[in-house]
Scaffold this motif. Structure first.
Motif, PDB file in Angstrom:
ATOM      1  N   VAL A  24       0.851  -1.189   0.000  1.00 59.60           N
ATOM      2  CA  VAL A  24       0.000   0.000   0.000  1.00 59.60           C
ATOM      3  C   VAL A  24       0.887   1.239   0.000  1.00 59.60           C
ATOM      4  O   VAL A  24       1.738   1.409   0.890  1.00 59.60           O
ATOM      5  N   THR A  25       0.697   2.076  -0.987  1.00 58.14           N
ATOM      6  CA  THR A  25       1.540   3.259  -1.159  1.00 58.14           C
ATOM      7  C   THR A  25       0.673   4.473  -1.443  1.00 58.14           C
ATOM      8  O   THR A  25      -0.471   4.347  -1.891  1.00 58.14           O
ATOM      9  N   ALA A  26       1.234   5.655  -1.191  1.00 59.94           N
ATOM     10  CA  ALA A  26       0.563   6.881  -1.613  1.00 59.94           C
ATOM     11  C   ALA A  26       0.761   7.063  -3.119  1.00 59.94           C
ATOM     12  O   ALA A  26       1.605   6.415  -3.729  1.00 59.94           O
ATOM     13  N   ASP A  27      -0.017   7.978  -3.693  1.00 61.16           N
ATOM     14  CA  ASP A  27       0.107   8.287  -5.115  1.00 61.16           C
ATOM     15  C   ASP A  27      -0.138   9.785  -5.299  1.00 61.16           C
ATOM     16  O   ASP A  27      -1.214  10.263  -4.907  1.00 61.16           O
ATOM     17  N   LYS A  36      -2.627   1.859  -4.712  1.00 62.31           N
ATOM     18  CA  LYS A  36      -2.171   3.257  -4.732  1.00 62.31           C
ATOM     19  C   LYS A  36      -3.275   4.140  -4.160  1.00 62.31           C
ATOM     20  O   LYS A  36      -4.382   4.160  -4.712  1.00 62.31           O
ATOM     21  N   VAL A  37      -2.958   4.861  -3.120  1.00 60.06           N
ATOM     22  CA  VAL A  37      -3.957   5.703  -2.454  1.00 60.06           C
ATOM     23  C   VAL A  37      -3.568   7.173  -2.651  1.00 60.06           C
ATOM     24  O   VAL A  37      -2.480   7.580  -2.202  1.00 60.06           O
ATOM     25  N   PRO A  38      -4.429   7.955  -3.327  1.00 58.16           N
ATOM     26  CA  PRO A  38      -4.056   9.362  -3.561  1.00 58.16           C
ATOM     27  C   PRO A  38      -3.707  10.079  -2.258  1.00 58.16           C
ATOM     28  O   PRO A  38      -4.277   9.799  -1.201  1.00 58.16           O
ATOM     29  N   LEU A  39      -2.764  10.999  -2.358  1.00 64.10           N
ATOM     30  CA  LEU A  39      -2.413  11.836  -1.201  1.00 64.10           C
ATOM     31  C   LEU A  39      -3.655  12.619  -0.759  1.00 64.10           C
ATOM     32  O   LEU A  39      -4.561  12.879  -1.566  1.00 64.10           O
ATOM     33  N   ALA A  40      -3.674  12.997   0.519  1.00 62.89           N
ATOM     34  CA  ALA A  40      -4.786  13.814   1.029  1.00 62.89           C
ATOM     35  C   ALA A  40      -4.722  15.213   0.409  1.00 62.89           C
ATOM     36  O   ALA A  40      -3.750  15.555  -0.268  1.00 62.89           O
TER      37      ALA A  40
END
Ligand SMILES: Cc1ncc(COP(=O)(O)O)c(C=O)c1O
Length: 369
Positions: free
Chosen positions: A121-124, A143-147
Protein backbone atom coordinates in the motif's frame (compact mmCIF):
# COMPACT_ATOMS: atom_id res chain seq x y z
CA UNK A 1 28.68 -4.82 18.50
CA UNK A 2 26.31 -4.81 15.55
CA UNK A 3 25.24 -8.36 14.86
CA UNK A 4 25.44 -8.21 11.05
CA UNK A 5 29.16 -8.14 10.39
CA UNK A 6 31.37 -10.55 8.43
CA UNK A 7 30.32 -13.33 10.84
CA UNK A 8 26.68 -12.95 9.86
CA UNK A 9 27.53 -13.85 6.26
CA UNK A 10 27.99 -17.44 7.34
CA UNK A 11 24.86 -17.36 9.45
CA UNK A 12 22.66 -16.06 6.63
CA UNK A 13 24.30 -17.56 3.60
CA UNK A 14 21.94 -20.53 3.34
CA UNK A 15 18.87 -18.31 3.22
CA UNK A 16 20.58 -15.91 0.84
CA UNK A 17 21.65 -18.56 -1.61
CA UNK A 18 18.03 -19.58 -2.02
CA UNK A 19 17.12 -16.10 -3.13
CA UNK A 20 17.40 -14.75 -6.66
CA UNK A 21 19.41 -11.57 -7.13
CA UNK A 22 17.20 -8.50 -7.27
CA UNK A 23 18.17 -4.95 -8.11
CA UNK A 24 15.69 -2.24 -7.23
CA UNK A 25 15.09 0.57 -9.68
CA UNK A 26 16.58 3.50 -7.84
CA UNK A 27 16.04 7.22 -8.39
CA UNK A 28 18.85 7.69 -10.97
CA UNK A 29 17.70 4.62 -12.88
CA UNK A 30 14.13 5.94 -12.96
CA UNK A 31 15.43 9.35 -13.98
CA UNK A 32 17.74 7.87 -16.62
CA UNK A 33 14.91 5.79 -18.05
CA UNK A 34 13.16 9.04 -18.87
CA UNK A 35 16.28 11.05 -19.76
CA UNK A 36 17.97 11.43 -23.14
CA UNK A 37 21.54 10.23 -23.06
CA UNK A 38 24.21 11.27 -23.48
CA UNK A 39 23.52 14.74 -22.14
CA UNK A 40 25.85 17.68 -22.63
CA UNK A 41 28.59 18.15 -20.04
CA UNK A 42 27.25 21.54 -19.00
CA UNK A 43 23.63 20.38 -18.73
CA UNK A 44 21.69 21.42 -15.62
CA UNK A 45 20.81 18.16 -13.86
CA UNK A 46 17.76 18.78 -11.71
CA UNK A 47 16.04 15.49 -12.51
CA UNK A 48 17.31 13.01 -9.88
CA UNK A 49 17.04 14.79 -6.51
CA UNK A 50 20.82 14.78 -6.15
CA UNK A 51 22.72 17.21 -3.95
CA UNK A 52 24.88 19.44 -6.16
CA UNK A 53 27.14 20.25 -3.17
CA UNK A 54 28.51 16.70 -3.07
CA UNK A 55 30.29 15.28 0.00
CA UNK A 56 31.45 17.70 2.73
CA UNK A 57 35.18 18.49 2.99
CA UNK A 58 35.68 16.04 5.87
CA UNK A 59 34.15 13.25 3.78
CA UNK A 60 36.38 14.08 0.79
CA UNK A 61 39.46 13.98 3.02
CA UNK A 62 38.34 10.68 4.56
CA UNK A 63 37.88 9.10 1.10
CA UNK A 64 41.39 10.16 0.05
CA UNK A 65 42.88 8.88 3.30
CA UNK A 66 41.26 5.44 3.04
CA UNK A 67 42.38 4.72 -0.54
CA UNK A 68 45.72 3.08 0.40
CA UNK A 69 43.76 0.57 2.50
CA UNK A 70 41.44 -0.24 -0.41
CA UNK A 71 42.79 -3.77 -0.64
CA UNK A 72 41.12 -4.68 2.68
CA UNK A 73 37.48 -5.46 3.36
CA UNK A 74 37.77 -3.46 6.61
CA UNK A 75 34.40 -4.51 8.01
CA UNK A 76 35.39 -3.02 11.37
CA UNK A 77 34.99 0.35 9.70
CA UNK A 78 31.34 -0.43 9.01
CA UNK A 79 30.95 -1.39 12.66
CA UNK A 80 32.41 2.03 13.56
CA UNK A 81 29.88 3.75 11.33
CA UNK A 82 27.00 1.82 12.88
CA UNK A 83 28.26 2.58 16.40
CA UNK A 84 28.67 6.28 15.60
CA UNK A 85 25.12 6.49 14.23
CA UNK A 86 23.73 4.41 17.12
CA UNK A 87 25.32 6.72 19.69
CA UNK A 88 24.11 9.87 17.98
CA UNK A 89 20.53 8.59 17.71
CA UNK A 90 20.35 6.69 21.00
CA UNK A 91 19.77 3.41 19.17
CA UNK A 92 20.85 -0.13 19.91
CA UNK A 93 23.46 -1.02 17.22
CA UNK A 94 21.70 -4.36 16.77
CA UNK A 95 18.86 -2.41 15.15
CA UNK A 96 21.04 -0.97 12.36
CA UNK A 97 22.36 -2.49 9.16
CA UNK A 98 24.48 -0.56 6.68
CA UNK A 99 23.85 -0.85 2.93
CA UNK A 100 25.07 0.81 -0.28
CA UNK A 101 22.32 3.47 -0.34
CA UNK A 102 18.76 2.80 0.75
CA UNK A 103 17.49 1.34 -2.54
CA UNK A 104 18.65 -2.21 -1.64
CA UNK A 105 16.90 -2.39 1.76
CA UNK A 106 13.81 -0.70 0.33
CA UNK A 107 13.56 -3.40 -2.34
CA UNK A 108 14.42 -6.23 0.06
CA UNK A 109 11.89 -5.08 2.67
CA UNK A 110 9.16 -5.18 0.05
CA UNK A 111 10.25 -8.62 -1.12
CA UNK A 112 10.33 -9.86 2.47
CA UNK A 113 6.88 -8.64 3.49
CA UNK A 114 4.70 -8.68 0.35
CA UNK A 115 3.46 -11.66 -1.65
CA UNK A 116 0.46 -12.63 -3.78
CA UNK A 117 -1.47 -12.74 -0.46
CA UNK A 118 0.06 -9.61 1.12
CA UNK A 119 -0.46 -6.32 -0.68
CA UNK A 120 1.75 -3.24 -0.93
CA UNK A 121 0.00 0.00 0.00
CA UNK A 122 1.54 3.26 -1.16
CA UNK A 123 0.56 6.88 -1.61
CA UNK A 124 0.11 8.29 -5.12
CA UNK A 125 2.12 10.09 -6.35
CA UNK A 126 5.03 8.52 -4.49
CA UNK A 127 8.51 7.06 -5.05
CA UNK A 128 8.06 4.01 -7.29
CA UNK A 129 10.85 1.58 -6.32
CA UNK A 130 8.73 -0.23 -3.73
CA UNK A 131 5.72 -0.65 -5.97
CA UNK A 132 7.91 -2.02 -8.76
CA UNK A 133 9.35 -4.56 -6.32
CA UNK A 134 5.89 -5.48 -5.04
CA UNK A 135 4.82 -6.21 -8.62
CA UNK A 136 7.85 -8.53 -8.95
CA UNK A 137 6.75 -10.26 -5.73
CA UNK A 138 3.30 -10.81 -7.30
CA UNK A 139 1.67 -8.57 -4.69
CA UNK A 140 -1.40 -6.41 -5.22
CA UNK A 141 -0.21 -2.80 -5.47
CA UNK A 142 -2.67 -0.41 -3.85
CA UNK A 143 -2.17 3.26 -4.73
CA UNK A 144 -3.96 5.70 -2.45
CA UNK A 145 -4.06 9.36 -3.56
CA UNK A 146 -2.41 11.84 -1.20
CA UNK A 147 -4.79 13.81 1.03
CA UNK A 148 -5.80 17.38 0.12
CA UNK A 149 -2.84 18.76 2.08
CA UNK A 150 -0.55 16.32 0.20
CA UNK A 151 0.15 14.25 3.31
CA UNK A 152 -0.23 10.47 3.14
CA UNK A 153 -3.91 9.70 3.73
CA UNK A 154 -3.25 7.09 6.40
CA UNK A 155 -6.92 6.33 7.11
CA UNK A 156 -7.59 5.70 3.42
CA UNK A 157 -4.42 3.58 3.23
CA UNK A 158 -5.63 1.44 6.15
CA UNK A 159 -9.08 1.07 4.60
CA UNK A 160 -7.58 0.08 1.23
CA UNK A 161 -5.18 -2.53 2.63
CA UNK A 162 -6.83 -4.98 5.02
CA UNK A 163 -4.52 -7.59 3.44
CA UNK A 164 -1.41 -5.36 3.52
CA UNK A 165 2.08 -6.73 4.01
CA UNK A 166 3.70 -3.30 3.67
CA UNK A 167 2.45 0.26 4.14
CA UNK A 168 5.05 2.55 2.56
CA UNK A 169 5.43 6.06 3.94
CA UNK A 170 7.85 8.44 2.29
CA UNK A 171 8.44 11.42 4.58
CA UNK A 172 9.02 14.01 3.14
CA UNK A 173 7.36 12.50 0.11
CA UNK A 174 9.07 12.10 -3.25
CA UNK A 175 7.94 13.76 -5.59
CA UNK A 176 5.85 16.35 -3.70
CA UNK A 177 8.29 17.19 -0.89
CA UNK A 178 5.30 17.33 1.47
CA UNK A 179 5.10 16.02 5.04
CA UNK A 180 3.00 13.46 6.86
CA UNK A 181 2.60 14.25 10.57
CA UNK A 182 4.15 12.05 13.20
CA UNK A 183 0.72 11.56 14.75
CA UNK A 184 -0.66 10.22 11.44
CA UNK A 185 2.26 7.80 11.17
CA UNK A 186 1.66 6.69 14.76
CA UNK A 187 -2.01 6.17 13.95
CA UNK A 188 -1.09 3.98 10.99
CA UNK A 189 1.34 1.93 13.08
CA UNK A 190 -1.25 1.57 15.85
CA UNK A 191 -4.08 0.48 13.57
CA UNK A 192 -2.45 -1.60 10.84
CA UNK A 193 -3.29 -5.27 10.39
CA UNK A 194 -1.24 -7.70 12.45
CA UNK A 195 1.77 -9.16 10.56
CA UNK A 196 2.12 -6.11 8.30
CA UNK A 197 4.97 -3.62 8.60
CA UNK A 198 5.17 0.13 8.08
CA UNK A 199 8.15 0.97 5.89
CA UNK A 200 9.17 4.57 6.58
CA UNK A 201 11.50 6.12 4.05
CA UNK A 202 13.33 9.12 5.52
CA UNK A 203 15.61 9.76 2.53
CA UNK A 204 14.82 13.50 2.71
CA UNK A 205 14.10 13.94 6.44
CA UNK A 206 17.11 16.20 7.12
CA UNK A 207 16.06 18.67 4.46
CA UNK A 208 12.86 19.36 6.40
CA UNK A 209 12.15 20.26 10.03
CA UNK A 210 9.96 17.17 10.45
CA UNK A 211 10.56 14.85 13.41
CA UNK A 212 11.95 11.42 12.60
CA UNK A 213 9.94 8.26 13.26
CA UNK A 214 12.98 6.57 14.82
CA UNK A 215 11.15 6.69 18.18
CA UNK A 216 8.70 4.10 16.81
CA UNK A 217 11.59 1.76 15.97
CA UNK A 218 13.06 2.28 19.44
CA UNK A 219 9.66 1.45 20.92
CA UNK A 220 9.83 -1.95 19.22
CA UNK A 221 6.97 -1.34 16.75
CA UNK A 222 6.54 -3.17 13.44
CA UNK A 223 8.41 -0.39 11.65
CA UNK A 224 11.32 -0.57 9.23
CA UNK A 225 13.00 2.80 8.70
CA UNK A 226 15.33 3.77 5.86
CA UNK A 227 18.01 6.46 5.79
CA UNK A 228 20.43 7.38 3.03
CA UNK A 229 23.58 9.46 2.69
CA UNK A 230 22.56 10.31 -0.89
CA UNK A 231 20.59 13.48 -0.16
CA UNK A 232 21.61 15.99 2.51
CA UNK A 233 25.09 14.39 2.78
CA UNK A 234 25.65 14.59 -1.01
CA UNK A 235 26.96 11.03 -1.31
CA UNK A 236 24.63 9.53 -3.96
CA UNK A 237 27.56 8.29 -6.05
CA UNK A 238 29.46 6.95 -3.04
CA UNK A 239 26.49 4.78 -1.89
CA UNK A 240 25.74 4.48 1.80
CA UNK A 241 22.54 4.06 3.78
CA UNK A 242 20.93 2.33 6.74
CA UNK A 243 17.99 0.08 7.38
CA UNK A 244 16.88 0.39 10.99
CA UNK A 245 14.46 -2.00 12.67
CA UNK A 246 13.99 -4.61 15.39
CA UNK A 247 16.57 -7.38 14.83
CA UNK A 248 13.86 -9.97 13.99
CA UNK A 249 12.59 -7.71 11.19
CA UNK A 250 16.12 -6.83 10.04
CA UNK A 251 16.99 -10.48 9.75
CA UNK A 252 14.02 -11.09 7.43
CA UNK A 253 15.06 -8.18 5.22
CA UNK A 254 18.72 -9.16 5.01
CA UNK A 255 17.87 -12.81 4.39
CA UNK A 256 16.36 -11.74 1.05
CA UNK A 257 19.89 -11.19 -0.26
CA UNK A 258 21.12 -7.96 1.31
CA UNK A 259 24.44 -8.98 2.80
CA UNK A 260 27.61 -7.67 1.24
CA UNK A 261 30.69 -5.70 2.23
CA UNK A 262 30.39 -1.97 2.08
CA UNK A 263 32.75 0.09 -0.09
CA UNK A 264 35.26 1.50 2.40
CA UNK A 265 35.27 4.87 0.64
CA UNK A 266 31.53 5.22 1.31
CA UNK A 267 31.85 4.18 4.94
CA UNK A 268 34.78 6.50 5.63
CA UNK A 269 32.89 9.40 4.04
CA UNK A 270 29.72 8.57 6.00
CA UNK A 271 31.57 8.54 9.35
CA UNK A 272 33.15 11.92 8.57
CA UNK A 273 29.77 13.32 7.49
CA UNK A 274 28.06 12.23 10.71
CA UNK A 275 30.85 13.84 12.73
CA UNK A 276 30.40 17.18 10.96
CA UNK A 277 27.85 18.80 13.25
CA UNK A 278 27.31 21.84 11.01
CA UNK A 279 26.56 19.91 7.81
CA UNK A 280 22.86 19.20 8.26
CA UNK A 281 21.71 22.63 9.50
CA UNK A 282 23.84 24.46 6.92
CA UNK A 283 22.66 22.40 3.98
CA UNK A 284 19.05 22.45 5.12
CA UNK A 285 19.29 26.24 5.20
CA UNK A 286 20.95 26.49 1.75
CA UNK A 287 18.33 24.21 0.18
CA UNK A 288 15.41 26.01 1.86
CA UNK A 289 16.59 29.45 0.80
CA UNK A 290 17.15 28.49 -2.87
CA UNK A 291 13.79 26.67 -2.86
CA UNK A 292 12.10 29.76 -1.40
CA UNK A 293 13.66 32.06 -4.00
CA UNK A 294 12.52 29.68 -6.74
CA UNK A 295 8.97 29.70 -5.35
CA UNK A 296 9.00 33.52 -5.22
CA UNK A 297 10.07 33.63 -8.86
CA UNK A 298 7.32 31.17 -9.81
CA UNK A 299 4.77 33.29 -7.87
CA UNK A 300 5.90 36.48 -9.61
CA UNK A 301 5.55 34.80 -12.98
CA UNK A 302 2.15 33.24 -12.31
CA UNK A 303 3.15 29.58 -12.26
CA UNK A 304 1.54 27.05 -9.87
CA UNK A 305 3.44 24.55 -7.80
CA UNK A 306 2.98 22.45 -4.68
CA UNK A 307 4.88 24.01 -1.74
CA UNK A 308 7.55 21.60 -0.57
CA UNK A 309 9.69 21.05 2.54
CA UNK A 310 12.37 19.11 0.68
CA UNK A 311 14.81 19.35 -2.23
CA UNK A 312 12.17 18.70 -4.90
CA UNK A 313 8.73 20.00 -5.78
CA UNK A 314 5.99 19.47 -8.35
CA UNK A 315 5.41 22.26 -10.85
CA UNK A 316 2.13 22.47 -12.76
CA UNK A 317 2.81 23.18 -16.44
CA UNK A 318 -0.92 23.09 -17.33
CA UNK A 319 -0.07 20.96 -20.34
CA UNK A 320 1.32 17.43 -20.76
CA UNK A 321 4.38 17.46 -18.51
CA UNK A 322 6.31 15.24 -20.91
CA UNK A 323 6.17 17.97 -23.58
CA UNK A 324 7.73 20.42 -21.13
CA UNK A 325 10.46 17.93 -20.17
CA UNK A 326 11.32 17.56 -23.84
CA UNK A 327 11.34 21.31 -24.40
CA UNK A 328 13.56 21.78 -21.32
CA UNK A 329 15.96 19.08 -22.50
CA UNK A 330 16.42 21.04 -25.72
CA UNK A 331 17.42 23.95 -23.48
CA UNK A 332 19.99 21.67 -21.83
CA UNK A 333 18.08 21.63 -18.53
CA UNK A 334 17.06 18.14 -17.47
CA UNK A 335 14.05 18.13 -15.18
CA UNK A 336 12.33 15.27 -13.37
CA UNK A 337 9.73 12.82 -14.50
CA UNK A 338 5.92 12.98 -14.60
CA UNK A 339 3.63 10.83 -12.44
CA UNK A 340 0.58 9.38 -14.26
CA UNK A 341 -1.86 10.61 -11.57
CA UNK A 342 -0.72 14.25 -12.16
CA UNK A 343 0.11 14.35 -15.88
CA UNK A 344 0.60 18.11 -16.14
CA UNK A 345 3.08 18.27 -13.26
CA UNK A 346 6.86 17.86 -13.57
CA UNK A 347 9.23 17.26 -10.67
CA UNK A 348 11.96 19.82 -10.20
CA UNK A 349 14.99 19.22 -7.98
CA UNK A 350 16.34 22.25 -6.12
CA UNK A 351 19.85 22.79 -7.50
CA UNK A 352 22.38 25.54 -6.88
CA UNK A 353 21.42 29.20 -7.24
CA UNK A 354 23.06 29.32 -10.66
CA UNK A 355 21.32 26.13 -11.80
CA UNK A 356 17.95 27.50 -10.71
CA UNK A 357 18.59 30.72 -12.64
CA UNK A 358 19.29 28.67 -15.76
CA UNK A 359 16.15 26.65 -15.01
CA UNK A 360 14.06 29.84 -14.80
CA UNK A 361 15.30 31.22 -18.11
CA UNK A 362 14.79 27.87 -19.86
CA UNK A 363 11.37 27.36 -18.32
CA UNK A 364 10.15 30.74 -19.57
CA UNK A 365 11.24 29.82 -23.09
CA UNK A 366 9.83 26.28 -22.87
CA UNK A 367 6.44 27.56 -21.73
CA UNK A 368 6.32 29.94 -24.71
CA UNK A 369 7.26 27.25 -27.24
C1 LIG B 1 12.27 8.35 -1.52
C2 LIG B 1 13.58 7.74 -1.85
N1 LIG B 1 13.96 6.66 -1.19
C3 LIG B 1 15.12 6.06 -1.44
C4 LIG B 1 15.97 6.56 -2.38
C5 LIG B 1 17.21 5.78 -2.61
O1 LIG B 1 18.36 6.47 -2.75
P1 LIG B 1 19.77 5.75 -2.57
O2 LIG B 1 19.69 4.34 -3.04
O3 LIG B 1 20.69 6.60 -3.35
O4 LIG B 1 20.04 5.79 -1.10
C6 LIG B 1 15.62 7.69 -3.12
C7 LIG B 1 16.49 8.24 -4.16
O5 LIG B 1 16.22 9.24 -4.75
C8 LIG B 1 14.38 8.29 -2.84
O6 LIG B 1 13.96 9.36 -3.50
Amino acid sequence: MPRFSRRSFLHLSAAASAVAAFHGMSEPMLAAAARRRPHAKDAVLIDSNENPLGPCQGARDAVSAIIPQGGRYSDNLTDDLVTTFAQQEGLNPEYIYCTPGSTPPLSLSVLAFTSPQKSYVTADPCFETGMNMAAIAGARVVKVPLAKNYAHDVKAMLAAGPDAGVFYICNPNNPTGTLTSHSDIEYLVGNKPKDSIVLIDEAYIHLSEAPSALDLVKAGKDVILLRTFSKVYGMAGLRCGFVIARPDLLEKVIARGGQNFMPTTAVAAAIASLKDSTLVPERRHINASIRQQTFQWLDRNGYSYIPSESNCFLLDTKRPGKEVRDAMAKENVLIGRVWPIMPTYVRITVGTQEEMERFQAAFQRAMKS
